[in-house]
Design an enzyme around this catalytic site. Sequence first.
Site, PDB file in Angstrom:
ATOM      1  N   HIS A   1     -15.879  -3.556 -17.486  1.00 44.53           N
ATOM      2  CA  HIS A   1     -16.429  -3.533 -16.129  1.00 44.53           C
ATOM      3  C   HIS A   1     -16.885  -2.100 -15.860  1.00 44.53           C
ATOM      4  O   HIS A   1     -16.208  -1.310 -15.204  1.00 44.53           O
ATOM      5  CB  HIS A   1     -15.377  -3.982 -15.111  1.00 44.53           C
ATOM      6  CG  HIS A   1     -15.855  -3.858 -13.690  1.00 44.53           C
ATOM      7  ND1 HIS A   1     -16.945  -4.555 -13.224  1.00 44.53           N
ATOM      8  CD2 HIS A   1     -15.413  -3.110 -12.661  1.00 44.53           C
ATOM      9  CE1 HIS A   1     -17.141  -4.245 -11.949  1.00 44.53           C
ATOM     10  NE2 HIS A   1     -16.232  -3.352 -11.593  1.00 44.53           N
TER      11      HIS A   1
ATOM     12  N   ASP B   1     -19.514  -9.037 -11.705  1.00 45.67           N
ATOM     13  CA  ASP B   1     -20.669  -8.823 -12.588  1.00 45.67           C
ATOM     14  C   ASP B   1     -21.300 -10.163 -12.975  1.00 45.67           C
ATOM     15  O   ASP B   1     -22.531 -10.301 -13.011  1.00 45.67           O
ATOM     16  CB  ASP B   1     -20.233  -8.067 -13.840  1.00 45.67           C
ATOM     17  CG  ASP B   1     -19.441  -6.818 -13.501  1.00 45.67           C
ATOM     18  OD1 ASP B   1     -19.969  -5.955 -12.792  1.00 45.67           O
ATOM     19  OD2 ASP B   1     -18.276  -6.719 -13.931  1.00 45.67           O
TER      20      ASP B   1
ATOM     21  N   ASP C   1       0.851  -1.180   0.000  1.00 45.37           N
ATOM     22  CA  ASP C   1       0.000   0.000   0.000  1.00 45.37           C
ATOM     23  C   ASP C   1       0.889   1.233   0.000  1.00 45.37           C
ATOM     24  O   ASP C   1       2.122   1.126   0.091  1.00 45.37           O
ATOM     25  CB  ASP C   1      -0.987   0.002   1.172  1.00 45.37           C
ATOM     26  CG  ASP C   1      -2.338   0.594   0.770  1.00 45.37           C
ATOM     27  OD1 ASP C   1      -2.355   1.698   0.197  1.00 45.37           O
ATOM     28  OD2 ASP C   1      -3.385  -0.054   1.011  1.00 45.37           O
TER      29      ASP C   1
ATOM     30  N   ARG D   1     -13.359  11.964 -16.179  1.00 42.04           N
ATOM     31  CA  ARG D   1     -12.928  10.613 -16.525  1.00 42.04           C
ATOM     32  C   ARG D   1     -11.476  10.593 -17.011  1.00 42.04           C
ATOM     33  O   ARG D   1     -10.713   9.684 -16.705  1.00 42.04           O
ATOM     34  CB  ARG D   1     -13.875  10.072 -17.596  1.00 42.04           C
ATOM     35  CG  ARG D   1     -13.593   8.661 -18.060  1.00 42.04           C
ATOM     36  CD  ARG D   1     -14.781   8.153 -18.868  1.00 42.04           C
ATOM     37  NE  ARG D   1     -14.364   7.155 -19.832  1.00 42.04           N
ATOM     38  CZ  ARG D   1     -13.975   7.454 -21.067  1.00 42.04           C
ATOM     39  NH1 ARG D   1     -13.925   8.703 -21.462  1.00 42.04           N
ATOM     40  NH2 ARG D   1     -13.624   6.502 -21.897  1.00 42.04           N
TER      41      ARG D   1
END
Length: 334
Positions: free
Chosen positions: A187, A159, A42, A98
């Site tokens: 996705h 999904d 991380d 985006r």
Amino acid sequence: MTKPVRTLVTGAAGQIAYSLLYGIAKGDVFGKDQPLELVLLDITPMMGVLHGVVMELQDCAIPLLKEVIATDKEEVAFKDIDVAILVGSMPRREGMERKDLLKANVNIFKSQGAALDKYAKKTVKVIVVGNPANTNCLTALKCAPSIPKENFSCLTRLDHNRAKAQVALRLNVASDDVKNVIIWGNHSSTQYPDVNHAVVKLQGKEVSVCEAVKDDCWLKGDFITTVQQRGAAVIGARKLSSAMSAAKAICDHVRDLWFGTPEGEHVSMGVISDGNTYGVPKDLLYSFPVTIKDKGWKIVEGLKIDDFSRQKMDATAHELQDEKDTAFEFLSIA
């Protein structure tokens, strides 16, 4: 003694990893007799939280877990790994366009792809979860040229599981009675959940889902939009993104990569297109139906695609092409 499987999880201090790590450690993915080494990566500001996760893993006293390494350094995290589960990514923030999201994630997955190329085993299996998962996976793949492109996949199993569950709820059957749904494409909200080739076990025999549901309007309407928008619905209800279901889907995806799919069944995952299958452009990371054997996937070929499906499949491919073009602009100047 069996050699441990060295597995990296990135974003390891986050909520998805918190639901995921216990499942991996106790044998749900690689088997109940397979020793493990977990490597947790991380960012530096999260190392305190990650230390707490390590303490909890230790406190679980899991016999299979031979070592846990927590780090903020890619050269440590990617060294000699067998499996990379890339969960960490830059989430979309309020006011973020985006294009900004793609740019931030290109930088992350360019760096991680290069680290895979430099430090990981060449047999490493790479599963990208962090969104935009398809394009992030393609970025990592392009930045790790010494690793076979077939070793990369992205998660559309969540999904896939959502689609199975919606059919099962509609028919009042167990989700395991529903097989061979397909998630085509990205996705994202353009994905196409397809049940035209799916079957369900009813009264001891398998019938097509379309025949069992007997409601074309639902199958082409609410069913598709429910699966497409399920992630947003979970956020709306929980005020947090899907974690438990995402972790379960990751376990399903990696376990199938490791052990293969049952005879006669296929699952959905994002893999690289060769340009020769179902009209999907070459070098898009696109979700297809696949079968898996000996840790290698194969796209299920020869499925009949009607006009409705063709339109939906092309729409999600178009979105992926736009994402790829935008991301690769940043890749070339980064």
